[in-house]
Scaffold this active site. Structure first.
Site, PDB file in Angstrom:
ATOM      1  N   ASP A  71      49.735  41.151  33.338  1.00 36.23           N
ATOM      2  CA  ASP A  71      49.536  39.781  33.788  1.00 36.23           C
ATOM      3  C   ASP A  71      48.969  39.890  35.193  1.00 36.23           C
ATOM      4  O   ASP A  71      49.491  40.638  36.028  1.00 36.23           O
ATOM      5  CB  ASP A  71      50.823  38.947  33.781  1.00 36.23           C
ATOM      6  N   ASP A 167      35.634  38.663  39.861  1.00 38.18           N
ATOM      7  CA  ASP A 167      35.042  39.865  40.469  1.00 38.18           C
ATOM      8  C   ASP A 167      33.819  39.589  41.352  1.00 38.18           C
ATOM      9  O   ASP A 167      33.712  40.170  42.438  1.00 38.18           O
ATOM     10  CB  ASP A 167      34.660  40.893  39.392  1.00 38.18           C
TER      11      ASP A 167
HETATM   12  P1  IMP Z   1      46.112  36.413  32.572  1.00 35.18           P
HETATM   13  O1  IMP Z   1      46.687  37.669  33.151  1.00 35.18           O
HETATM   14  O2  IMP Z   1      45.730  36.570  31.148  1.00 35.18           O
HETATM   15  O3  IMP Z   1      46.964  35.237  32.855  1.00 35.18           O
HETATM   16  O4  IMP Z   1      44.732  36.088  33.273  1.00 35.18           O
HETATM   17  C1  IMP Z   1      44.309  36.697  34.411  1.00 35.18           C
HETATM   18  C2  IMP Z   1      43.109  35.983  34.999  1.00 35.18           C
HETATM   19  O5  IMP Z   1      43.022  36.425  36.344  1.00 35.18           O
HETATM   20  C3  IMP Z   1      41.801  36.364  34.333  1.00 35.18           C
HETATM   21  O6  IMP Z   1      41.388  35.466  33.366  1.00 35.18           O
HETATM   22  C4  IMP Z   1      40.846  36.366  35.509  1.00 35.18           C
HETATM   23  O7  IMP Z   1      40.425  35.052  35.764  1.00 35.18           O
HETATM   24  C5  IMP Z   1      41.719  36.805  36.667  1.00 35.18           C
HETATM   25  N1  IMP Z   1      41.665  38.269  36.844  1.00 35.18           N
HETATM   26  C6  IMP Z   1      42.651  39.180  36.565  1.00 35.18           C
HETATM   27  N2  IMP Z   1      42.233  40.430  36.806  1.00 35.18           N
HETATM   28  C7  IMP Z   1      40.962  40.309  37.216  1.00 35.18           C
HETATM   29  C8  IMP Z   1      39.987  41.285  37.578  1.00 35.18           C
HETATM   30  O8  IMP Z   1      40.190  42.513  37.536  1.00 35.18           O
HETATM   31  N3  IMP Z   1      38.799  40.787  37.957  1.00 35.18           N
HETATM   32  C9  IMP Z   1      38.527  39.460  37.996  1.00 35.18           C
HETATM   33  N4  IMP Z   1      39.375  38.511  37.632  1.00 35.18           N
HETATM   34  C10 IMP Z   1      40.605  38.941  37.247  1.00 35.18           C
END
Ligand code: IMP
Length: 212
Positions: A71, A167
């Site tokens: 997450d 990113d």
């Molecule tokens: P979740 O963990 O599924 O709730 O979503 C995480 C959200 O955070 C993603 O949809 C991205 O919008 C953002 N996110 C998480 N990790 C990254 C990354 O490595 N690069 C860019 N955005 C990220």
């Protein structure tokens, strides 16, 4: 080598988890490869830790195999830590935010909303961090939790075609290019997800848990 199931449905995250864990000799497969039904797991926790555990535990119950979940999200200091745990759904949070959505998908809409909220802050105030919490759960109930972070600045225009999500807006400290301009290998070396997975590996080694 045992197979580990990745609870995430996000193909970009799975790709990065596979790339990083391959360096430790782990074999990670997706939920669909593990035959886990395509059910939505509601991410209603207040912390990355709660959501990460919930995803890992529920998928583990469905496949009865060792499961890891990520997450993650972006915390921006001048927005009191938002979007944080709401990173994935940032642009959908309020009705008026429909103006941010376009044909180009949720990531673009999220980025547009973020830029709009921080555009009046000087760059030195536009600090923040990506956070990733990786939870590994075993069918016998054991769990391991690892948090990884990368600090940086949030830019007002997207740069680079690489990566995903936020990113193209995120410049890690000590660099003059965004994660969107990093190669996958470069990003994995310093990213929140890379740091969390390297910590997980340390925990496994330290506790001498035979995971794979
Ligand atoms: P979740 O963990 O599924 O709730 O979503 C995480 C959200 O955070 C993603 O949809 C991205 O919008 C953002 N996110 C998480 N990790 C990254 C990354 O490595 N690069 C860019 N955005 C990220």
């Amino acid at each position: 080598m045992k197979t580990i199931v990745a609870a995430s449905q996000n193909k970009d995250k799975i790709r990065e988890i596979e790339e990083i864990t391959a360096q430790f000799g782990m074999k990670v497969i997706s939920r669909s490869e593990a035959g886990v039904p395509d059910v939505e797991i509601e991410e209603d926790g207040d912390t990355f830790e709660e959501n990460s555990y919930k995803k890992a535990y529920q998928v583990m119950k469905m496949c009865k195999a060792i499961t890891i979940a990520d997450d993650s999200g972006l915390e921006v200091d001048c927005l009191d830590g938002a979007p944080g745990v709401y990173s994935a759904r940032f642009s959908e949070m309020e009705l008026r935010d429909a103006i941010y959505a376009g044909d180009d998908g949720v990531d673009k809409a999220n980025n547009r909303k973020l830029i709009d909220l921080i555009k009046d802050f000087d760059r030195e105030k536009r600090t923040g961090r990506f956070v990733s919490v990786i939870t590994m759960v075993y069918p016998d109930g054991r769990k391991l939790v690892a948090r990884g972070v990368v600090e940086g600045h949030v830019e007002l225009e997207e740069r680079g075609e690489g990566g995903f999500g936020y990113d193209p807006l995120f410049t890690p400290l000590g660099y003059d290019k965004t994660f969107g301009q990093f190669s996958p290998e470069e990003k994995n070396k310093i990213s929140h997800r890379g740091n969390a997975l390297r910590k997980l590996k340390e925990l496994l080694d330290r506790e001498d848990i035979e995971a794979f």
